[in-house]
Design an enzyme around this catalytic site. Structure first.
Site, PDB file in Angstrom:
ATOM      1  N   CYS A  60      49.427  39.403  33.703  1.00 36.03           N
ATOM      2  CA  CYS A  60      48.175  38.904  34.229  1.00 36.03           C
ATOM      3  C   CYS A  60      47.883  37.150  35.102  1.00 36.03           C
ATOM      4  O   CYS A  60      47.723  36.535  33.993  1.00 36.03           O
ATOM      5  CB  CYS A  60      46.822  39.985  34.291  1.00 36.03           C
ATOM      6  SG  CYS A  60      45.498  39.379  34.885  1.00 36.03           S
ATOM      7  N   CYS A 114      31.211  38.348  37.223  1.00 39.79           N
ATOM      8  CA  CYS A 114      32.388  37.740  36.887  1.00 39.79           C
ATOM      9  C   CYS A 114      32.873  36.254  36.561  1.00 39.79           C
ATOM     10  O   CYS A 114      31.741  35.640  37.030  1.00 39.79           O
ATOM     11  CB  CYS A 114      33.095  37.605  38.281  1.00 39.79           C
ATOM     12  SG  CYS A 114      35.183  37.071  38.009  1.00 39.79           S
TER      13      CYS A 114
HETATM   14  N1  SAH Z   1      39.846  37.378  43.344  1.00 35.41           N
HETATM   15  C1  SAH Z   1      40.138  38.621  42.950  1.00 35.41           C
HETATM   16  C2  SAH Z   1      41.622  38.615  41.687  1.00 35.41           C
HETATM   17  C3  SAH Z   1      40.746  38.867  40.755  1.00 35.41           C
HETATM   18  S1  SAH Z   1      39.287  39.435  39.761  1.00 35.41           S
HETATM   19  C4  SAH Z   1      39.527  39.835  43.489  1.00 35.41           C
HETATM   20  O1  SAH Z   1      38.466  39.875  42.980  1.00 35.41           O
HETATM   21  O2  SAH Z   1      39.981  40.802  44.009  1.00 35.41           O
HETATM   22  C5  SAH Z   1      40.864  41.023  39.270  1.00 35.41           C
HETATM   23  C6  SAH Z   1      39.856  42.448  39.050  1.00 35.41           C
HETATM   24  O3  SAH Z   1      38.674  41.712  38.155  1.00 35.41           O
HETATM   25  C7  SAH Z   1      38.444  42.442  40.533  1.00 35.41           C
HETATM   26  O4  SAH Z   1      38.577  43.485  40.831  1.00 35.41           O
HETATM   27  C8  SAH Z   1      37.446  41.809  39.949  1.00 35.41           C
HETATM   28  O5  SAH Z   1      36.332  42.522  40.853  1.00 35.41           O
HETATM   29  C9  SAH Z   1      37.415  41.985  38.812  1.00 35.41           C
HETATM   30  N2  SAH Z   1      36.253  41.894  37.569  1.00 35.41           N
HETATM   31  C10 SAH Z   1      35.748  40.691  38.077  1.00 35.41           C
HETATM   32  N3  SAH Z   1      34.608  40.495  36.605  1.00 35.41           N
HETATM   33  C11 SAH Z   1      34.677  41.870  36.121  1.00 35.41           C
HETATM   34  C12 SAH Z   1      33.991  42.545  34.980  1.00 35.41           C
HETATM   35  N4  SAH Z   1      33.715  42.062  34.605  1.00 35.41           N
HETATM   36  N5  SAH Z   1      34.128  43.661  34.173  1.00 35.41           N
HETATM   37  C13 SAH Z   1      35.401  44.429  34.679  1.00 35.41           C
HETATM   38  N6  SAH Z   1      36.193  43.779  36.438  1.00 35.41           N
HETATM   39  C14 SAH Z   1      35.679  42.512  36.761  1.00 35.41           C
HETATM   40 FE1  SF4 Z   2      37.263  37.870  41.842  1.00 33.15          FE
HETATM   41 FE2  SF4 Z   2      35.303  37.517  42.042  1.00 33.15          FE
HETATM   42 FE3  SF4 Z   2      35.936  37.115  40.650  1.00 33.15          FE
HETATM   43 FE4  SF4 Z   2      36.727  35.702  42.452  1.00 33.15          FE
HETATM   44  S1  SF4 Z   2      34.592  35.753  41.150  1.00 33.15           S
HETATM   45  S2  SF4 Z   2      37.689  35.958  40.520  1.00 33.15           S
HETATM   46  S3  SF4 Z   2      37.007  36.908  43.872  1.00 33.15           S
HETATM   47  S4  SF4 Z   2      35.936  38.514  41.176  1.00 33.15           S
END
Ligand code: SAH
Ligand code: SF4
Length: 346
Positions: free
Chosen positions: A104, A118
């Site tokens: 990843c 996130c």
């Molecule tokens: N920026 C891109 C890829 C990185 S995040 C995106 O957002 O798709 C990868 C995945 O992790 C995304 O589906 C995101 O929504 C998810 N994600 C982010 N924070 C999370 C959390 N606290 N628990 C579970 N999944 C999460």
């Molecule tokens: Fe993905 Fe949103 Fe986290 Fe950026 S902020 S890495 S778009 S889930």
């Protein structure tokens, strides 16, 4: 000093020719790059003098490991990598019973998208990564695996950052990973995840790369999605699903919809029905698959729904004709689960 991974094949050939070296050394060097060699010095089929010049003028890698953590699950490993300018990123290895080694990777240090749940979003955007910095994360794990004769088999762009917000380097890195003279990883084993940067989804569809696209949806309506994902103010759910339908039409590839389950926010049964209806307004349900991810601990104070509620949500999607899988992401004890990657930046 430039890392060798940031030179195109043509640039590497030019570099060699300018130093009176034969062009075929470029292919040799690129092969070593992708196969897990650990330094210029270790390339014993390259003349020593050339190795010395290479080491004096180029860097072997743009990432330097500074800390590694292994999960108690016995498989997941996370590394903190330092970049040349002192910024840091994280990257995760997810082996699966000796059958596959998925990596990843991050495309940005931090992220500008600010999704409420996130940890990377909480950091804000520090900067974009170069294509070399993106593939060097794969090279890091390839070097670690080659000791036991293993290879990186799958790559997911789900680490720190929004890949389509750093478009050209992301696409350049995809081409390098798929290049048979380099990593030779089948595009079908590569997944790019996006929070829904609609204009770039259209661009990606036109690149002719048969990769997997995952779209982070997380809500069945603008009301719910707009609360947790700021990008929804730019492109709402109807525009996003229309873009998904165009992507499917153009690439003939199915799309994965990611849906993080947040208790009391997006986990009610009628929302599953609403989600299926949203998809059906734009495309064929069979062209989509929903990945349900119970939220990992992170910002916003969100909680996971109870197991039976998540199962009911999955069943409701299935009943409405939308295939769904409930996934528990691994490595949470070392904060390597989805959305948990975060680095304290200086
Ligand atoms: N920026 C891109 C890829 C990185 S995040 C995106 O957002 O798709 C990868 C995945 O992790 C995304 O589906 C995101 O929504 C998810 N994600 C982010 N924070 C999370 C959390 N606290 N628990 C579970 N999944 C999460
Ligand atoms: Fe993905 Fe949103 Fe986290 Fe950026 S902020 S890495 S778009 S889930």
């Amino acid at each position: 000093m430039r890392p060798i991974s940031d030179l195109t094949e043509a640039e590497l050939i030019a570099w060699l020719v300018a130093r009176g070296e034969p062009r075929y050394r470029a292919a040799q060097l690129r092969r070593h790059m992708a196969r897990g060699a650990s330094s210029f010095e270790s390339l014993t089929d390259i003349p020593q003098e050339l190795r010395r010049t290479l080491a004096a003028e180029l860097r072997w890698s743009s990432v330097e490991p500074v800390a590694e953590a292994a999960s108690a699950d016995g498989e997941t490993r996370k590394v903190l990598l330092r970049l040349a300018d002192g910024k840091s990123i994280e990257s995760v290895l997810m082996p699966h019973h000796g059958e596959r080694n998925a990596v990843c990777i991050s495309t940005q240090a931090g992220c500008a998208m600010g999704c409420a749940f996130c940890a990377t979003g909480e950091m804000g955007l520090q900067r974009n990564l170069t294509a070399g910095e993106i593939v060097d994360q794969v090279r890091h794990w390839q070097a670690a695996l080659s000791a036991s004769g293993e290879r990186v088999s799958h790559v997911v762009y789900m680490g720190m950052g929004e890949p389509l917000h750093n478009y050209e380097p992301t696409v350049a890195s995809l081409r390098m990973l798929a290049d048979r003279t380099l990593f030779g990883i089948s595009p079908r084993r590569i997944t790019v995840s996006t929070c829904g940067v609609v204009n770039r989804m259209d661009a990606l569809a036109a690149e002719g790369l048969p990769i997997n696209l995952a779209v982070s949806l997380h809500g069945p309506s603008d009301g719910v999605r707009g609360e947790i994902m700021p990008i929804n103010r730019k492109w709402g759910v109807e525009e996003l699903l229309a873009a998904c339908a165009r992507y499917v039409a153009r690439t003939k590839r199915r799309i994965t919809l990611e849906y993080v389950l947040l208790a009391g926010v997006n986990d009610a049964e009628p929302q599953a029905t609403e989600l299926a209806a949203l998809v059906a307004r734009h495309g064929r349900l069979a062209d989509f698959h929903v990945n349900l991810i119970p939220v990992n601990a992170g910002p916003g104070g969100f909680r996971r729904p109870k197991a039976e509620r998540m199962e009911r949500f999955a069943a409701a999607l299935e009943e409405a004709g939308l295939a769904a899988t409930l996934r528990i992401s691994k490595g949470q004890d070392i904060l390597a689960g989805c959305g948990q990657l975060k680095v304290e930046q200086r």
